[in-house]
Design an enzyme around this catalytic site. Structure first.
Site, PDB file in Angstrom:
ATOM      1  N   GLU A   1       0.857  -1.328   0.042  1.00  0.00           N
ATOM      2  CA  GLU A   1      -0.116  -0.065   0.259  1.00  0.00           C
ATOM      3  C   GLU A   1       0.897   1.333  -0.035  1.00  0.00           C
ATOM      4  O   GLU A   1       0.505   2.253   0.268  1.00  0.00           O
ATOM      5  CB  GLU A   1      -1.043   0.196   1.158  1.00  0.00           C
ATOM      6  CG  GLU A   1      -2.059  -1.097   1.494  1.00  0.00           C
ATOM      7  CD  GLU A   1      -2.992  -1.421  -0.005  1.00  0.00           C
ATOM      8  OE1 GLU A   1      -2.872  -0.576  -0.800  1.00  0.00           O
ATOM      9  OE2 GLU A   1      -3.428  -2.539   0.551  1.00  0.00           O
TER      10      GLU A   1
ATOM     11  N   GLU B   1     -17.937  12.276  22.057  1.00  0.00           N
ATOM     12  CA  GLU B   1     -16.595  12.942  21.543  1.00  0.00           C
ATOM     13  C   GLU B   1     -16.376  12.992  20.260  1.00  0.00           C
ATOM     14  O   GLU B   1     -15.508  13.539  19.588  1.00  0.00           O
ATOM     15  CB  GLU B   1     -15.674  12.723  22.635  1.00  0.00           C
ATOM     16  CG  GLU B   1     -15.973  12.954  23.847  1.00  0.00           C
ATOM     17  CD  GLU B   1     -14.934  13.224  24.826  1.00  0.00           C
ATOM     18  OE1 GLU B   1     -13.513  12.980  24.509  1.00  0.00           O
ATOM     19  OE2 GLU B   1     -15.161  13.824  25.896  1.00  0.00           O
TER      20      GLU B   1
HETATM   21  P1  13P Z   1       1.295  -5.566   3.130  1.00  0.00           P
HETATM   22  O1  13P Z   1       1.704  -6.789   3.760  1.00  0.00           O
HETATM   23  O2  13P Z   1       1.873  -5.445   1.620  1.00  0.00           O
HETATM   24  O3  13P Z   1       1.526  -4.109   4.099  1.00  0.00           O
HETATM   25  O4  13P Z   1      -0.438  -5.580   2.827  1.00  0.00           O
HETATM   26  C1  13P Z   1      -1.275  -5.738   3.928  1.00  0.00           C
HETATM   27  C2  13P Z   1      -2.639  -4.996   3.689  1.00  0.00           C
HETATM   28  O5  13P Z   1      -3.308  -4.687   4.695  1.00  0.00           O
HETATM   29  C3  13P Z   1      -2.801  -4.610   2.499  1.00  0.00           C
HETATM   30  O6  13P Z   1      -3.983  -3.814   2.302  1.00  0.00           O
HETATM   31 ZN    ZN Z   2      -5.140  -3.753   3.964  1.00  0.00          ZN
END
Ligand code: 13P
Ligand code: ZN
Length: 276
Positions: free
Chosen positions: A120, A174
């Site tokens: 990501e 809140e």
């Molecule tokens: P990564 O292991 O590449 O960080 O991916 C995990 C994840 O949550 C993808 O959306």
């Molecule tokens: Zn994810």
């Protein structure tokens, strides 16, 4: 002193430890990135020069972030588990530098047993680019998690910013004070690519929280505490929403007038798009 003793690395590890205590990080789910301050990076280069790799190997980010030219980030590796960050940060994290055009990155430290930054990373970097601009450089932390009840809500609520914002605002008094701008929501999209990065960062122009339907949540903050606290607040509000719905739905509610009075009392401006 080791590189991993640096305050920003320790704070990063602290969030990973707190996050691991929650049920938001199954396996390698979720990821975290921090835009390192110039003075922190200068000190790191000065003090830990022998530990930094200058491989000169550049990899395409997949999106263009010229606003982040030459910036350095501490980021989780793809496929790495949040719960393992603390025990071996040098295997699970990386310090990476962006090139002068904002098109490529190179790993300066970490990922000792191989790997690459989170899948990501395009979304993290595009969010950082937006937040650097819209917060005058204040926001430095982007955090992605898979919190259970927020994801559950994406299967029953209409997938729009207004519905999610109003639902979560009304669950804890809140909430409107903590996220007065509301939250953004995206329909299901393919993770890990340019398209979801562009759509998320577009919503980050307005919000500090973006929900990915049937997947998870991205939060932005000035500090690790802020980003984690925001995720925690969203998920707690979602948990209450799920419980209320499981008990047959609301019988009483915080009214629109209550919300407006709250905003006045706490001197926050609620996003007018979310109000009646
Ligand atoms: P990564 O292991 O590449 O960080 O991916 C995990 C994840 O949550 C993808 O959306
Ligand atoms: Zn994810």
């Amino acid at each position: 002193m080791n590189l991993t003793d640096l305050t920003f690395v320790q704070d990063f590890i602290g969030l990973a430890a707190d996050a691991s205590e929650k049920e938001w990080h199954e396996r390698n789910g979720g990821n975290l990135s921090y835009r390192i301050r110039t003075e922190e990076m200068d000190f790191t280069r000065l003090r830990f020069a022998p530990e930094l790799k200058e491989t000169g190997e550049w990899t395409r980010i997949g999106v263009s972030v010229p606003e982040l030219a030459a910036e350095c980030f501490l980021v989780t590796g793809s496929g790495k588990f949040m719960q393992h960050v603390g025990e071996s940060p040098e295997e699970n994290l990386a310090i990476v530098q962006i090139d002068t055009r904002g098109e490529n990155y190179c790993v300066l430290w970490g990922l000792e047993k191989g790997g690459r930054p989170t899948s990501e990373f395009p979304t993290h970097l595009m969010n950082h680019a937006v937040k650097k601009r819209t917060t005058d450089g204040l926001h430095r932390v982007i955090y992605h998690a898979h919190p259970v009840d927020t994801i559950a809500l994406t299967f029953v609520l209409p997938l729009n910013n207004r519905t999610f914002t109003r639902e979560l605002w009304s669950m804890i008094t809140e909430c409107p004070i903590i996220f007065p701008e509301g939250i953004g929501v995206l329909p299901w999209m393919m993770p890990g690519g340019r398209e979801i990065a562009e759509a998320t960062s577009d919503l980050m122009k307005t919000f500090n929280v973006v929900v990915w339907a049937h997947h998870g949540v991205f939060c932005s903050g000035a500090t690790f505490d802020e980003a984690f606290g925001l995720m925690d607040t969203i998920e707690k509000a979602a948990e209450i929403a799920v419980k209320v719905r499981s008990m047959g739905g609301k019988k009483n509610d915080i009214t629109m007038k209550n919300l407006k009075d709250l905003a006045k009392e706490f001197d926050v401006t609620l996003n007018p798009d979310m109000l009646d």
